[in-house]
Scaffold this motif. Sequence first.
Motif, PDB file in Angstrom:
ATOM      1  N   ASN A 277       3.049   6.003  -2.459  1.00 40.33           N
ATOM      2  CA  ASN A 277       4.198   6.857  -2.747  1.00 40.33           C
ATOM      3  C   ASN A 277       4.327   7.133  -4.229  1.00 40.33           C
ATOM      4  OD1 ASN A 277       5.143   7.417  -0.253  1.00 40.33           O
ATOM      5  ND2 ASN A 277       6.464   5.609  -0.114  1.00 40.33           N
ATOM      6  N   ASP A 278       4.170   6.075  -5.034  1.00 37.04           N
ATOM      7  CA  ASP A 278       4.252   6.274  -6.483  1.00 37.04           C
ATOM      8  C   ASP A 278       3.260   7.322  -6.937  1.00 37.04           C
ATOM      9  OD1 ASP A 278       4.865   2.802  -7.366  1.00 37.04           O
ATOM     10  OD2 ASP A 278       6.221   4.481  -6.957  1.00 37.04           O
ATOM     11  N   LEU A 279       2.015   7.147  -6.504  1.00 31.47           N
ATOM     12  CA  LEU A 279       0.978   8.055  -6.970  1.00 31.47           C
ATOM     13  C   LEU A 279       1.236   9.478  -6.503  1.00 31.47           C
ATOM     14  CD1 LEU A 279      -2.140   5.829  -6.440  1.00 31.47           C
ATOM     15  CD2 LEU A 279      -1.026   6.383  -8.564  1.00 31.47           C
ATOM     16  N   LEU A 280       1.665   9.617  -5.248  1.00 31.09           N
ATOM     17  CA  LEU A 280       1.923  10.963  -4.749  1.00 31.09           C
ATOM     18  C   LEU A 280       3.061  11.616  -5.513  1.00 31.09           C
ATOM     19  CD1 LEU A 280       1.496  10.531  -0.911  1.00 31.09           C
ATOM     20  CD2 LEU A 280       0.061  11.797  -2.491  1.00 31.09           C
ATOM     21  N   MET A 281       4.106  10.806  -5.820  1.00 30.84           N
ATOM     22  CA  MET A 281       5.225  11.370  -6.563  1.00 30.84           C
ATOM     23  C   MET A 281       4.778  11.866  -7.926  1.00 30.84           C
ATOM     24  SD  MET A 281       8.623   9.515  -7.951  1.00 30.84           S
ATOM     25  CE  MET A 281       7.782   8.545  -9.156  1.00 30.84           C
ATOM     26  N   VAL A 282       3.944  11.046  -8.582  1.00 37.29           N
ATOM     27  CA  VAL A 282       3.482  11.444  -9.913  1.00 37.29           C
ATOM     28  C   VAL A 282       2.647  12.714  -9.835  1.00 37.29           C
ATOM     29  CG1 VAL A 282       2.029  10.758 -11.822  1.00 37.29           C
ATOM     30  CG2 VAL A 282       3.611   9.148 -10.861  1.00 37.29           C
ATOM     31  N   THR A 283       1.816  12.796  -8.787  1.00 35.00           N
ATOM     32  CA  THR A 283       1.017  14.008  -8.632  1.00 35.00           C
ATOM     33  C   THR A 283       1.913  15.215  -8.449  1.00 35.00           C
ATOM     34  OG1 THR A 283      -0.494  12.580  -7.415  1.00 35.00           O
ATOM     35  CG2 THR A 283      -1.004  14.909  -7.451  1.00 35.00           C
ATOM     36  N   TYR A 284       2.924  15.044  -7.608  1.00 34.10           N
ATOM     37  CA  TYR A 284       3.849  16.156  -7.347  1.00 34.10           C
ATOM     38  C   TYR A 284       4.544  16.590  -8.632  1.00 34.10           C
ATOM     39  CZ  TYR A 284       8.155  18.368  -5.786  1.00 34.10           C
ATOM     40  OH  TYR A 284       9.200  19.221  -5.636  1.00 34.10           O
ATOM     41  N   LEU A 285       5.010  15.591  -9.403  1.00 36.28           N
ATOM     42  CA  LEU A 285       5.727  15.920 -10.639  1.00 36.28           C
ATOM     43  C   LEU A 285       4.828  16.660 -11.611  1.00 36.28           C
ATOM     44  CD1 LEU A 285       7.859  12.765 -11.358  1.00 36.28           C
ATOM     45  CD2 LEU A 285       8.653  15.047 -10.805  1.00 36.28           C
ATOM     46  N   SER A 286       3.575  16.202 -11.722  1.00 37.81           N
ATOM     47  CA  SER A 286       2.721  16.878 -12.700  1.00 37.81           C
ATOM     48  C   SER A 286       2.368  18.279 -12.239  1.00 37.81           C
ATOM     49  CB  SER A 286       1.460  16.070 -13.012  1.00 37.81           C
ATOM     50  OG  SER A 286       0.969  15.422 -11.902  1.00 37.81           O
TER      51      SER A 286
ATOM     52  N   LEU B 278       0.827  -1.199   0.000  1.00 37.20           N
ATOM     53  CA  LEU B 278       0.000   0.000   0.000  1.00 37.20           C
ATOM     54  C   LEU B 278       0.861   1.247   0.000  1.00 37.20           C
ATOM     55  CD1 LEU B 278      -3.063   0.542   0.273  1.00 37.20           C
ATOM     56  CD2 LEU B 278      -2.598   1.135   2.626  1.00 37.20           C
ATOM     57  N   ASN B 279       1.865   1.255   0.899  1.00 40.41           N
ATOM     58  CA  ASN B 279       2.694   2.454   1.004  1.00 40.41           C
ATOM     59  C   ASN B 279       3.443   2.725  -0.279  1.00 40.41           C
ATOM     60  OD1 ASN B 279       1.974   3.282   3.503  1.00 40.41           O
ATOM     61  ND2 ASN B 279       3.518   2.032   4.556  1.00 40.41           N
TER      62      ASN B 279
ATOM     63  N   GLN C 184      -8.036   9.209  -8.344  1.00 44.04           N
ATOM     64  CA  GLN C 184      -8.947   8.068  -8.303  1.00 44.04           C
ATOM     65  C   GLN C 184      -8.285   6.862  -7.679  1.00 44.04           C
ATOM     66  OE1 GLN C 184     -10.204   7.384 -12.280  1.00 44.04           O
ATOM     67  NE2 GLN C 184     -12.093   8.510 -12.005  1.00 44.04           N
ATOM     68  N   ASN C 185      -7.034   6.625  -8.105  1.00 48.15           N
ATOM     69  CA  ASN C 185      -6.357   5.441  -7.584  1.00 48.15           C
ATOM     70  C   ASN C 185      -6.083   5.526  -6.096  1.00 48.15           C
ATOM     71  OD1 ASN C 185      -6.237   4.341 -10.163  1.00 48.15           O
ATOM     72  ND2 ASN C 185      -4.403   3.255  -9.563  1.00 48.15           N
ATOM     73  N   LEU C 186      -5.772   6.728  -5.624  1.00 48.20           N
ATOM     74  CA  LEU C 186      -5.557   6.879  -4.182  1.00 48.20           C
ATOM     75  C   LEU C 186      -6.811   6.474  -3.423  1.00 48.20           C
ATOM     76  CD1 LEU C 186      -3.488  10.144  -3.819  1.00 48.20           C
ATOM     77  CD2 LEU C 186      -2.894   7.890  -3.018  1.00 48.20           C
ATOM     78  N   GLY C 187      -7.952   6.967  -3.939  1.00 50.63           N
ATOM     79  CA  GLY C 187      -9.212   6.605  -3.300  1.00 50.63           C
ATOM     80  C   GLY C 187      -9.379   5.096  -3.251  1.00 50.63           C
ATOM     81  N   LYS C 188      -9.086   4.458  -4.408  1.00 54.23           N
ATOM     82  CA  LYS C 188      -9.270   3.006  -4.455  1.00 54.23           C
ATOM     83  C   LYS C 188      -8.341   2.283  -3.495  1.00 54.23           C
ATOM     84  CE  LYS C 188      -9.763   3.162  -9.273  1.00 54.23           C
ATOM     85  NZ  LYS C 188      -9.314   2.583 -10.526  1.00 54.23           N
ATOM     86  N   LEU C 189      -7.111   2.802  -3.387  1.00 54.67           N
ATOM     87  CA  LEU C 189      -6.158   2.136  -2.487  1.00 54.67           C
ATOM     88  C   LEU C 189      -6.636   2.209  -1.045  1.00 54.67           C
ATOM     89  CD1 LEU C 189      -2.663   3.073  -3.852  1.00 54.67           C
ATOM     90  CD2 LEU C 189      -3.683   0.845  -3.709  1.00 54.67           C
ATOM     91  N   PHE C 190      -7.177   3.386  -0.698  1.00 55.83           N
ATOM     92  CA  PHE C 190      -7.649   3.508   0.686  1.00 55.83           C
ATOM     93  C   PHE C 190      -8.828   2.598   0.942  1.00 55.83           C
ATOM     94  CE2 PHE C 190      -4.793   6.162   2.598  1.00 55.83           C
ATOM     95  CZ  PHE C 190      -4.495   7.275   1.851  1.00 55.83           C
ATOM     96  N   MET C 191      -9.660   2.429  -0.076  1.00 59.13           N
ATOM     97  CA  MET C 191     -10.786   1.506   0.083  1.00 59.13           C
ATOM     98  C   MET C 191     -10.281   0.102   0.292  1.00 59.13           C
ATOM     99  SD  MET C 191     -14.109   2.254  -2.195  1.00 59.13           S
ATOM    100  CE  MET C 191     -13.327   2.066  -3.749  1.00 59.13           C
ATOM    101  N   ALA C 192      -9.257  -0.287  -0.505  1.00 59.46           N
ATOM    102  CA  ALA C 192      -8.706  -1.636  -0.351  1.00 59.46           C
ATOM    103  C   ALA C 192      -8.139  -1.826   1.046  1.00 59.46           C
ATOM    104  CB  ALA C 192      -7.624  -1.878  -1.397  1.00 59.46           C
ATOM    105  N   GLU C 193      -7.522  -0.763   1.552  1.00 60.28           N
ATOM    106  CA  GLU C 193      -6.969  -0.862   2.899  1.00 60.28           C
ATOM    107  C   GLU C 193      -8.067  -1.115   3.916  1.00 60.28           C
ATOM    108  OE1 GLU C 193      -5.279   2.655   4.381  1.00 60.28           O
ATOM    109  OE2 GLU C 193      -4.179   1.618   5.970  1.00 60.28           O
TER     110      GLU C 193
END
Lengths: 273, 327
Positions: free
Chosen positions: A248-257, A243-244, B312-321
């Motif tokens: 992290n990947d997603l947050l990094m991509v958001t930051y970069l964009s 999960l982490n 969207q994916n963040l939301g989904k990940l939190f749901m999975a958690e």
Amino acid sequence: MSVFGPVVKIHPVVLASICDSYERRNEGASRVIGTLLGTIDKHSIEVTNCFSVPHNESEDEVAVDMEFAKNMYELHKRVSPTEVIIGWYATGFDITEHSVLIHEYYSREATNPIHLTADTALQSGKMNIRAYVSAQMGVPGKTVGVMFTPLSVKYIYYDTERIGVDLLQRTRMTPGRTKGLTSDLSQVAGSASRVQDMLTTVLAYIEDVLSGKVTADNSVGRFLMDLVNKVPTISAEDFENMLNSNINDLLMVTYLSNLTQAQIALNEKLVLL
Amino acid sequence: MASTAGTLDSPVKQIQIEGMVVLKIIKHYQEEGQGSEVVQGVLLGLVVEDRLEITNCFPFPQHTEDDADFDEVQYQMEMMRSLRHVNIDHLHVGWYQSTYYGSFVSRALLDSQFSYQHAIEESVVLIYDPIKTGQGSLSLKAYRLTPKLMEICKEKDFTPEGLKKANIGFEHMFEEVPIVIRNSHLINVLMWELEDKSTVADKHELLNLSSSNHLEKSLQLLMDRVDDMSQDIVKFNTYSRNLSKQQQQKHQYLQRRQQENAQRQSRGEPQLPEEDINKMFKPPQPPPRMDTLLIAGQVNNYCQNVKEFTSQNLGKLFMAEALQGHN
């Protein structure tokens, strides 16, 4: 009833077009006809497109604009060369004698054409969509007639089509029959709430069974076991790690964009100074 | 890159699409558009008050090499004439195009939309994103050019000075018009019927957790564009450096001239004629800025898409958690 002949698979696009051309029919015309385009397989006929053909129908005669039909088919062939004429459609419930004549014409265009009827006048309270293929009947040599034998009709969708139809289904709920397109997290929320609804229904059923109101059904029970086992059992640590790292990947991509957007905005300001 | 329509006084505030048009666009891409080729088509409809109603559409054949003398205009004319016979609205109101991961801001699109909008004021371009749709939600957006951009395209003045005058940034190039889908009662009946008879299992692609594939491709396209942009910036920088160097040289030359003239005056000799400076120092060609604008707009679009996807994916990940937490 035993069905003879291939299965007819229809795409929803075709039905929507038929309904639309029925709504736009000329004054005084009671039904609309048109050509069906699609592909033929060994055991099935797939109907993927259609266009309406102007025609006049009165008590004794029927006139169909053949030139128009040919022309339209040529134009359509330019876009999708794999589609061929596989039959024709008509709105309305019955098959009239005029249908036989029209069917004869279409059998000159295509081998063994199918005839599709869609009851847009909703005579029986539902829109009956049926497909027929013609077969000879009668005494050979003497009076020979034509009989339309029904075929089984199935609806098939491409994946993206199904999603489109899904969205259209939701226009049924709103008054005024409109629906805007949502985006972002609200879509995920919508999908999740639908799954939640399904789960509540299942839970209600289980409650009923437990309290004895409904007799337990073994097959349903097996499905429920499947359902519960589908949630994968991963050790808490591993799951935490996965999960982490994903987050992290997603947050990094958001930051970069965000960074990129700020960069180009800056560049813009500097250039236009 | 897109501002909502409420802020500008465009003639069209909302787009209303028939369900059938949506299905037709989806089907056209599905059948003819595999392999990241764009598919295009024409939209037909009419304008009602401040709404643009799209009631029908027809696809354009692909540009193939063996159809060199294929007459697009003729195809269009014939199609529209035939459709008029069956009472279908034959008024051109725009065109649609499919896109690959959101990359549609290009010179070609700009030119086409400009010619459409010039001829018909309310026309729009519908962008259909099949990959995003495949992930669970219909992605259909409608864009028009802002009046400012129309002005610029009309004058074809793409130099930096021209753009500065018009004060255009990449955010003001296109404006997005909200879309509403509308179905007639008969189509509603059809929908009920389909739901009844349909045996397709209800898949929920929208709740799919895997994201790396899509992200990878989007980021790759973003990187390519950013590379293009940096090249463009380098070009612009060299141009401005050349320009300033030239200014310096001009200045020096003028000074020397003046000095010489002063000397000659003091010596009593005739002065040197003033030469035309501009002929000697030809100013360097300013690079056209339109491409930069387009690239900036495209980069912005990619970033928006990526952000939407990640949220969207963040939301989904939190749901999975949450789901795991109960195990």
